[in-house]
Scaffold this motif. Structure first.
Motif, mmCIF file in Angstrom:
data_model
loop_
_atom_site.group_PDB
_atom_site.id
_atom_site.type_symbol
_atom_site.label_atom_id
_atom_site.label_comp_id
_atom_site.label_asym_id
_atom_site.label_seq_id
_atom_site.Cartn_x
_atom_site.Cartn_y
_atom_site.Cartn_z
ATOM 1 N N ILE A 1 34.842 29.555 36.596
ATOM 2 C CA ILE A 1 34.418 30.857 36.042
ATOM 3 C C ILE A 1 34.910 32.003 36.940
ATOM 4 C CG2 ILE A 1 32.084 30.952 37.096
ATOM 5 C CD1 ILE A 1 33.057 32.128 33.557
ATOM 6 N N VAL A 2 34.882 31.791 38.251
ATOM 7 C CA VAL A 2 35.354 32.862 39.140
ATOM 8 C C VAL A 2 36.869 33.027 38.970
ATOM 9 C CG1 VAL A 2 35.531 33.681 41.504
ATOM 10 C CG2 VAL A 2 33.462 32.503 40.763
ATOM 11 N N ARG A 3 37.568 31.904 38.870
ATOM 12 C CA ARG A 3 39.029 31.986 38.667
ATOM 13 C C ARG A 3 39.330 32.669 37.327
ATOM 14 N NH1 ARG A 3 40.497 27.205 40.659
ATOM 15 N NH2 ARG A 3 41.333 28.022 42.588
ATOM 16 N N TYR A 4 38.563 32.299 36.292
ATOM 17 C CA TYR A 4 38.760 32.938 34.976
ATOM 18 C C TYR A 4 38.628 34.454 35.116
ATOM 19 C CZ TYR A 4 38.378 34.128 30.084
ATOM 20 O OH TYR A 4 38.612 34.694 28.858
ATOM 21 N N CYS A 5 37.615 34.884 35.886
ATOM 22 C CA CYS A 5 37.361 36.319 36.036
ATOM 23 C C CYS A 5 38.541 37.007 36.729
ATOM 24 C CB CYS A 5 36.063 36.539 36.800
ATOM 25 S SG CYS A 5 35.626 38.278 36.903
ATOM 26 N N PHE A 6 39.064 36.401 37.775
ATOM 27 C CA PHE A 6 40.221 37.008 38.466
ATOM 28 C C PHE A 6 41.435 37.060 37.535
ATOM 29 C CE2 PHE A 6 37.814 36.470 42.382
ATOM 30 C CZ PHE A 6 38.166 37.620 43.065
ATOM 31 N N GLU A 7 41.662 35.997 36.785
ATOM 32 C CA GLU A 7 42.806 35.993 35.849
ATOM 33 C C GLU A 7 42.614 37.070 34.775
ATOM 34 O OE1 GLU A 7 45.618 34.309 35.979
ATOM 35 O OE2 GLU A 7 45.061 33.241 37.811
ATOM 36 N N TYR A 8 41.369 37.198 34.297
ATOM 37 C CA TYR A 8 41.065 38.225 33.295
ATOM 38 C C TYR A 8 41.340 39.609 33.877
ATOM 39 C CZ TYR A 8 38.521 40.892 29.761
ATOM 40 O OH TYR A 8 38.187 41.801 28.779
ATOM 41 N N ALA A 9 40.906 39.812 35.139
ATOM 42 C CA ALA A 9 41.114 41.111 35.783
ATOM 43 C C ALA A 9 42.608 41.425 35.852
ATOM 44 C CB ALA A 9 40.503 41.102 37.187
ATOM 45 N N ARG A 10 43.393 40.453 36.268
ATOM 46 C CA ARG A 10 44.856 40.654 36.351
ATOM 47 C C ARG A 10 45.449 40.965 34.985
ATOM 48 N NH1 ARG A 10 47.397 36.013 40.168
ATOM 49 N NH2 ARG A 10 47.157 37.147 42.116
ATOM 50 N N ALA A 11 45.084 40.151 34.000
ATOM 51 C CA ALA A 11 45.687 40.301 32.671
ATOM 52 C C ALA A 11 45.301 41.616 32.011
ATOM 53 C CB ALA A 11 45.263 39.125 31.778
ATOM 54 N N ASN A 12 44.156 42.173 32.399
ATOM 55 C CA ASN A 12 43.670 43.384 31.739
ATOM 56 C C ASN A 12 43.693 44.601 32.664
ATOM 57 O OD1 ASN A 12 42.580 42.461 28.912
ATOM 58 N ND2 ASN A 12 41.975 40.881 30.380
ATOM 59 N N ALA A 13 44.475 44.503 33.742
ATOM 60 C CA ALA A 13 44.717 45.632 34.655
ATOM 61 C C ALA A 13 43.438 46.194 35.282
ATOM 62 C CB ALA A 13 45.494 46.740 33.942
ATOM 63 N N TYR A 14 42.493 45.314 35.598
ATOM 64 C CA TYR A 14 41.336 45.733 36.392
ATOM 65 C C TYR A 14 41.647 45.455 37.863
ATOM 66 C CZ TYR A 14 38.387 46.146 32.215
ATOM 67 O OH TYR A 14 37.843 46.526 31.021
ATOM 68 N N GLY A 15 41.103 46.288 38.775
ATOM 69 C CA GLY A 15 41.457 46.150 40.191
ATOM 70 C C GLY A 15 40.344 45.592 41.051
ATOM 71 N N ARG A 16 39.196 45.273 40.437
ATOM 72 C CA ARG A 16 38.073 44.870 41.286
ATOM 73 C C ARG A 16 37.197 43.828 40.593
ATOM 74 N NH1 ARG A 16 33.173 48.971 42.848
ATOM 75 N NH2 ARG A 16 31.926 47.501 44.070
ATOM 76 N N VAL A 17 36.773 42.819 41.365
ATOM 77 C CA VAL A 17 35.828 41.813 40.871
ATOM 78 C C VAL A 17 34.580 41.859 41.758
ATOM 79 C CG1 VAL A 17 35.382 39.319 40.754
ATOM 80 C CG2 VAL A 17 37.517 40.240 39.827
ATOM 81 N N THR A 18 33.410 41.908 41.129
ATOM 82 C CA THR A 18 32.139 41.875 41.863
ATOM 83 C C THR A 18 31.385 40.603 41.466
ATOM 84 O OG1 THR A 18 32.041 44.287 41.823
ATOM 85 C CG2 THR A 18 29.982 43.128 42.309
#
Ligand code: NAD
Length: 353
Positions: free
Chosen positions: A165-182
């Protein structure tokens, strides 16, 4: 959204095959409204529709989740779903939890974005809550000792579940141009379970140096979100915290009537609104169908139908720019069906443009 296992595109006039579960309560009303809007895009879709699910399926087939529903979703790899009522404190296990566990839909993706024209307390909110969907306190392991009158629930987390789930979140952030994961946890008290989630999350974060990473304790996160939500981007958390935070996030941007969601696994995705079956307004043609329409927009993006998804996004923006098109939850008096007609008409214009 991960594109690893996108079902084949509709090619040569062949339609996408999609399982459709209207659900109950306001489900059939918001699903009908959404179908009108999707139809206006012109994307060819063959729906496999199952009207009986939950209580109605239990009465008709002796089970709230018939096997043919699961088989259809597995075959098609994709479903659009309305809400389903779950009996409180008794009765059958939630259909939503069952679907997520049986189909291993481990990532629940719930974007909360300010939409121009929708009355809300905050401007410039653009965050997404990514919730682990199959483990934690929703694992379904509850016991009651009648003699001692003690109730227990097991909040099981696995290493694999936390990491993916954490990896999914980082991949989602990259794919959708977000710069931060909390990452959100309660590791100060739940040192073993939440502690493991935090520790594994920190290790995964080191694989993504291009994305900022930090963590928050759940109670502080709630306070931060109701005061400075514009500071947050992608939030990843365990099942129960994510369930609560995603409703909270909906409240920041106009309420449950406008917030979309997707349940995603490696092979299957089920798109549904964050809201439930809203029995208090069911059958009155006042429900806001925006949440499910936006879920269908997410579904079309997942299917690589970008032009159709963009047409829906623009049609919603145009519709919300017209005050007489607001539904009751947003302070207007536009009915579900009239709202759907207004959006569908604009989708047709954009799709033809
Ligand atoms: P709910 O989301 O159904 O309703 C909460 C409040 O929001 C109600 O006042 C309702 O009228 C309002 N609301 C919800 N959706 C709306 C919409 N589209 N337009 C306008 N107003 C809307 O939550 P609840 O009342 O706690 O749950 C009712 C049932 O739904 C329960 O059985 C619950 O288990 C189930 N549920 C199902 C799902 C799902 O199927 N994914 C999700 C959440 C809850």
């Amino acid at each position: 959204m991960s594109k690893a296992n996108v079902p084949a595109r509709a090619e040569g006039g062949r339609p996408h095959r999609i399982t459709l579960l209207p659900g109950d309560g306001i489900g059939p009303e918001v699903v009908d409204a959404t179908l009108r809007v999707v139809e206006a895009t012109g994307v060819p879709i063959a729906w496999e529709r199952f009207d009986e699910i939950g209580e109605s399926a239990l009465r008709a087939h002796g089970t709230p989740l018939p096997g043919e529903v699961i088989e259809s979703i597995q075959r098609n790899g994709i479903a659009l779903k309305g809400p389903v009522t779950t009996p409180v404190g008794k009765g059958f296990k939630s259909i939503n939890v069952q679907l997520r566990q049986k189909l291993d839909l481990y990532a629940n993706v719930r974007p909360a974005r300010t939409l121009a024209g929708v009355p809300s307390r905050f401007r410039d909110v653009d965050l997404v809550v990514i919730r682990e969907n199959t483990e934690g306190l929703y694992s379904g392991m509850e016991t009651y000792d009648e003699r001692l009158e003690i109730a227990d629930a097991t909040a099981r987390l696995t290493r694999e579940g936390c990491e993916r789930i954490v990896r999914y979140c980082f991949e989602y952030a990259r794919a959708n141009a977000y710069g931060r994961v909390t990452l959100v946890h309660k590791a100060n008290i739940l040192k073993v379970t939440s502690g493991m989630f935090l520790r594994l999350g920190e290790a995964i974060a080191s694989e993504y140096p291009d994305i900022k990473f930090d963590d928050r304790i759940i109670d502080n996160m709630c306070m931060q979100l109701v005061t400075v939500p514009e500071r947050y981007e992608c939030i990843v958390t365990t099942n129960l915290f994510g369930d609560i935070l995603s409703d909270l996030a909906a409240g920041l941007v106009g309420g449950l009537g406008v917030v979309a969601g997707a349940n995603v696994g490696d092979h299957t995705a089920v798109f549904e609104a964050v809201h439930g079956s809203a029995p208090d307004i069911a059958g009155t043609n006042v429900a806001n169908p925006t949440a499910l329409i936006r879920s269908a927009e997410m579904m079309l993006r997942h299917l690589d139908e970008k032009a159709a998804a963009d047409a829906i996004a623009r049609a919603l923006e145009d519709t919300f720019a017209t005050p007489e098109c607001l539904t009751k939850d947003l302070g207007g008096n536009c009915s579900t069906s009239r709202f759907a007609d207004a959006v569908a008409a604009r989708v047709s214009e954009h799709a033809l443009a």
